[in-house]
Design an enzyme around this catalytic site. Structure first.
Site, PDB file in Angstrom:
ATOM      1  N   GLU A   1      10.036   6.639  17.037  1.00 45.52           N
ATOM      2  CA  GLU A   1       9.586   5.712  18.078  1.00 45.52           C
ATOM      3  C   GLU A   1       9.448   6.362  19.446  1.00 45.52           C
ATOM      4  OE1 GLU A   1      12.040   2.193  18.221  1.00 45.52           O
ATOM      5  OE2 GLU A   1      13.890   3.322  18.244  1.00 45.52           O
TER       6      GLU A   1
ATOM      7  N   GLU B   1      19.251   6.561  11.904  1.00 46.93           N
ATOM      8  CA  GLU B   1      19.086   6.270  13.334  1.00 46.93           C
ATOM      9  C   GLU B   1      18.427   7.460  14.059  1.00 46.93           C
ATOM     10  OE1 GLU B   1      19.111   3.950  15.374  1.00 46.93           O
ATOM     11  OE2 GLU B   1      19.784   4.644  17.330  1.00 46.93           O
TER      12      GLU B   1
ATOM     13  N   LYS C   1      10.522  -4.438  23.109  1.00 46.42           N
ATOM     14  CA  LYS C   1      11.983  -4.379  23.091  1.00 46.42           C
ATOM     15  C   LYS C   1      12.549  -5.453  22.188  1.00 46.42           C
ATOM     16  CE  LYS C   1      16.104  -3.162  24.464  1.00 46.42           C
ATOM     17  NZ  LYS C   1      16.638  -1.985  23.768  1.00 46.42           N
TER      18      LYS C   1
ATOM     19  N   LYS D   1      14.773   7.167  16.012  1.00 51.83           N
ATOM     20  CA  LYS D   1      14.593   7.501  17.430  1.00 51.83           C
ATOM     21  C   LYS D   1      13.444   8.490  17.605  1.00 51.83           C
ATOM     22  CE  LYS D   1      16.306   4.785  18.608  1.00 51.83           C
ATOM     23  NZ  LYS D   1      17.310   3.773  18.414  1.00 51.83           N
TER      24      LYS D   1
ATOM     25  N   ASN E   1       4.716 -17.677  24.853  1.00 45.81           N
ATOM     26  CA  ASN E   1       5.253 -16.573  24.057  1.00 45.81           C
ATOM     27  C   ASN E   1       5.435 -17.112  22.649  1.00 45.81           C
ATOM     28  OD1 ASN E   1       6.606 -14.366  22.984  1.00 45.81           O
ATOM     29  ND2 ASN E   1       8.592 -14.968  23.841  1.00 45.81           N
TER      30      ASN E   1
HETATM   31  O1  M6R Z   1      17.369  -6.857  19.648  1.00 42.59           O
HETATM   32  P1  M6R Z   1      17.695  -6.441  18.246  1.00 42.59           P
HETATM   33  O2  M6R Z   1      18.933  -5.610  18.177  1.00 42.59           O
HETATM   34  O3  M6R Z   1      17.710  -7.574  17.281  1.00 42.59           O
HETATM   35  O4  M6R Z   1      16.492  -5.502  17.815  1.00 42.59           O
HETATM   36  C1  M6R Z   1      16.426  -4.992  16.516  1.00 42.59           C
HETATM   37  C2  M6R Z   1      15.366  -3.953  16.408  1.00 42.59           C
HETATM   38  O5  M6R Z   1      14.109  -4.494  16.732  1.00 42.59           O
HETATM   39  C3  M6R Z   1      15.635  -2.753  17.318  1.00 42.59           C
HETATM   40  O6  M6R Z   1      16.860  -2.156  17.046  1.00 42.59           O
HETATM   41  C4  M6R Z   1      14.515  -1.707  17.137  1.00 42.59           C
HETATM   42  O7  M6R Z   1      14.574  -1.131  15.871  1.00 42.59           O
HETATM   43  C5  M6R Z   1      14.556  -0.652  18.227  1.00 42.59           C
HETATM   44  N1  M6R Z   1      13.207  -0.250  18.499  1.00 42.59           N
HETATM   45  C6  M6R Z   1      15.352   0.545  17.832  1.00 42.59           C
HETATM   46  O8  M6R Z   1      15.357   1.545  18.791  1.00 42.59           O
END
Ligand code: M6R
Length: 619
Positions: A495, A488, A614, A492, A106
């Site tokens: 995405e 936010e 994620k 949402k 990874n």
């Molecule tokens: O795991 P993290 O909170 O660091 O992730 C940050 C972003 O990658 C995350 O919030 C991303 O924007 C999501 N897709 C939002 O829904």
């Protein structure tokens, strides 16, 4: 991004490595991937592997039709393509040493081209376009000269630039999995007569809740009855064990149609659990910050660093900390922060926010900030992850595992943790009185029950979303803490439903965005309370009138009893009364529900939206 699982068991546990690896990969699916593979050392001492592009089920079906020779040692991988497309050949594991060695990776090996050239010159044949296969051949070459797998991996990592977690098995070494990590996640699971490795604890929580962190630039060797961790310099390092505080069922859907539906339903609990044990007698008690209390009392600036949804939560923190603790706060996207030569010193408090604790951009910014002398406090949801280890102090949010790729309940937990931090700083600095803090604490404690009430309107939001399934663009407007909520809400929708969506500060409307308004344009407006001391309510109601006059369809999110918006909005979604800063934790809930329902109305996969991972573990 890529998910990694490693397993070794003793003869007593039976030949189950394929099941353990596939189960672990299933639980890591949420990280996002486009191909999957496993390699096991069978009971007959041979290495067997299989890898397939596509969903994990493709691999599972393949293995059912044509099983591997199972045993008690193996590695498994889900790949999120970076170098080379998502094909069977590019999937991991990569084999070397005439098929006796298997490696998974990874991260990104930045100097792979020059290493590949060196191997090609030696006549090594490559079967994939990946950077990872280079590591497999290098380890094989080193193993041939040392006969020691861990030592071979150690000599190779010294030559790699970039970020990596690597796991390796060799047919000559049954009962051994070796791993290495640099700026990429890896956690150890401690079993009884068996041990595990995983990108995160989800990989093995079905088998054990005992886990051990492994630090940067460290190597691990697991055998059925032992775990050995050394630094890249070969010297033993201290390790610490921890108990995973959620069980496997917490990471299951529990009867919900999707992980996202389950996680939105858990938003009240995410706030309540983040408050648990930290508020009592009207005060805020963050014992995890005791070790840095002196420095916290003297900071003269706060910089919040995060990405995506976590950065929007950071804006809530800015408003709260500035208002209560009277310290200037900047919020910055982590990937911008470290490349702009920011001015930092020991009086700067850097607050990083990350659900996963593994976001590479945030991790690198944290390291950079500490190198520059700033103290770093992290807000994180994932035990055993990297960012907390790299920080001076950590406030864990207790949202529980968040599996759906798009973040929902973690946002509420992050907002809650930031509000607690703001009140804590105000107490340390004497900028709020005990009574003022007690008032805020009481309001905050009432938020979980109010979120429950907001969730009662989910059915109505589902109907609205159904009507809008063909919508091509949605705008979101908010002011003060409504602004990050607008951002936010828009994220949402992008995405989850793949719809063009933008969030704007309502005050900015006339400075440009109003040109986007045309008849039928849907605009969500987060309306501040009419009780707001800054008198923002009439200003936002004027904004609503301005966009309505140009034909927009307005969906207002407004406080119960707010009659002023009724004549101008096409729909009003009511939220209970709350203190001005905490309204944000209520207003965001219908937007999470709306994003999910619109995606569902379009027949999309709400848990695993296209192209997204994620946890973004590469830059
Ligand atoms: O795991 P993290 O909170 O660091 O992730 C940050 C972003 O990658 C995350 O919030 C991303 O924007 C999501 N897709 C939002 O829904």
């Amino acid at each position: 991004m890529c998910g990694i699982v490693g397993y070794v068991g003793s003869a007593g546990v039976g030949d189950k490595s394929v099941d353990v690896l596939l189960g672990g990969l299933k639980r890591l699916e949420y990280r996002g991937y486009d191909s999957a593979g496993v390699a096991v050392i069978g009971a007959d001492g041979t290495l067997d592997s299989r890898k397939r592009a596509g969903k994990l089920q493709v691999l599972v079906d393949d293995l059912e039709a044509d099983p591997l020779r199972d045993g008690q040692t193996g590695i498994g991988h889900t790949r999120w393509a970076t170098h080379g497309g998502p094909t069977d050949e590019n999937a991991h594991p990569h084999l070397a040493d005439d098929g006796k060695l298997a490696l998974i990776h990874n991260g990104i090996i930045e100097n792979f081209s020059e290493l590949k050239a060196e191997l090609l010159a030696e006549g090594v044949e490559f079967l994939s376009e990946t950077d990872s296969e280079v590591a497999a051949h290098l380890v094989a070459r080193a193993y041939r000269s040392t006969g020691d797998l861990a030592e071979a991996l150690r000599t190779v990592v010294a030559r790699l630039d970039g970020a990596f977690t690597l796991l390796v098995v060799h047919a000559d070494q049954p009962g051994v999995v070796v791993g290495a990590r640099r700026n990429s996640p890896l956690v150890i699971g401690l079993g009884d007569g068996e041990n595990f490795l995983g990108s995160d604890v989800a990989a093995f929580v079905a088998h054990t809740r005992r886990a051990m962190s492994i630090g940067q630039d460290q190597l691990v060797t697991i055998r059925p009855d032992s775990v050995e961790v050394v630094g890249f310099d070969g010297l033993p390092v201290e390790t610490s064990e921890f108990e995973i505080d959620w069980d496997a069922s917490a990471a299951d859907k529990g009867g919900w149609s999707s992980f996202m539906a389950k996680e939105i339903s858990e938003e009240p609990e995410a706030v309540a659990k983040t408050l648990l044990g930290r508020v009592s007698g009207g005060g805020v008690h963050l014992s995890e910050l005791d070790g840095v209390a002196d420095r916290l009392a003297t900071v003269d600036r706060v910089i919040v660093i995060a990405c995506g949804t976590a950065a929007y939560a950071g804006i809530l923190g800015k408003y709260a900390i500035e208002q209560w603790a009277r310290v200037p706060v900047e919020v910055e996207l982590a990937h911008e922060f470290r490349y702009r030569d920011p001015v930092l010193d020991e009086k700067t408090l850097v607050v990083s926010i990350s659900q996963s604790g593994e976001t590479m951009d945030t991790l690198m910014a944290v390291k950079y900030a500490r190198e520059q002398g700033a103290q770093v406090l992290s807000i994180c949801n994932t035990q055993g992850s990297t960012i907390p280890r790299e920080s001076d102090a950590v406030i864990y949010t207790h949202a529980g595992p968040e599996v759906a790729v798009a973040s929902t309940k973690a946002f509420l937990a992050q907002g809650t943790a930031l509000f607690l931090l703001g009140l804590h700083l105000a107490g340390l600095r004497g900028t709020l009185s005990t009574d003022e803090i007690a008032d805020q604490v009481a309001d905050l404690q009432a938020i979980p029950e109010k979120i429950e009430r907001v969730l009662e309107s989910s059915e109505r939001i589902r109907t609205l979303a159904g009507w809008m399934a063909d919508t091509r663009s949605v705008l979101f407007l908010g002011r003060h803490v409504g602004y990050p909520i607008a951002l936010e809400g828009a994220l949402k929708l992008k995405e989850l439903a793949y719809i063009h969506a933008e969030g704007f500060a309502a005050g900015e409307l006339k400075h440009g965005p109003i040109a986007l308004i045309e008849p039928g344009q849907i605009v969500f407006v987060i309306v501040p309370s009419p009780r707001d001391p800054r008198s923002l309510h009439p200003k936002v109601v004027s904004n609503i009138q301005e966009i309505r006059a140009r034909g927009a369809r307005v969906i207002a999110i407004a406080e119960e009893g707010d009659a002023a918006v009724l004549p101008f909005a096409d729909e009003v979604l009511h939220i209970p009364l709350a203190a001005p800063l905490f309204e944000s934790l209520l207003a965001v809930v219908p937007l999470h529900v709306f994003g999910m329902e619109l995606a569902a109305a379009k027949g999309l996969d709400v848990d695993q939206p296209r192209n997204l991972a994620k946890s973004v573990t590469v830059e």
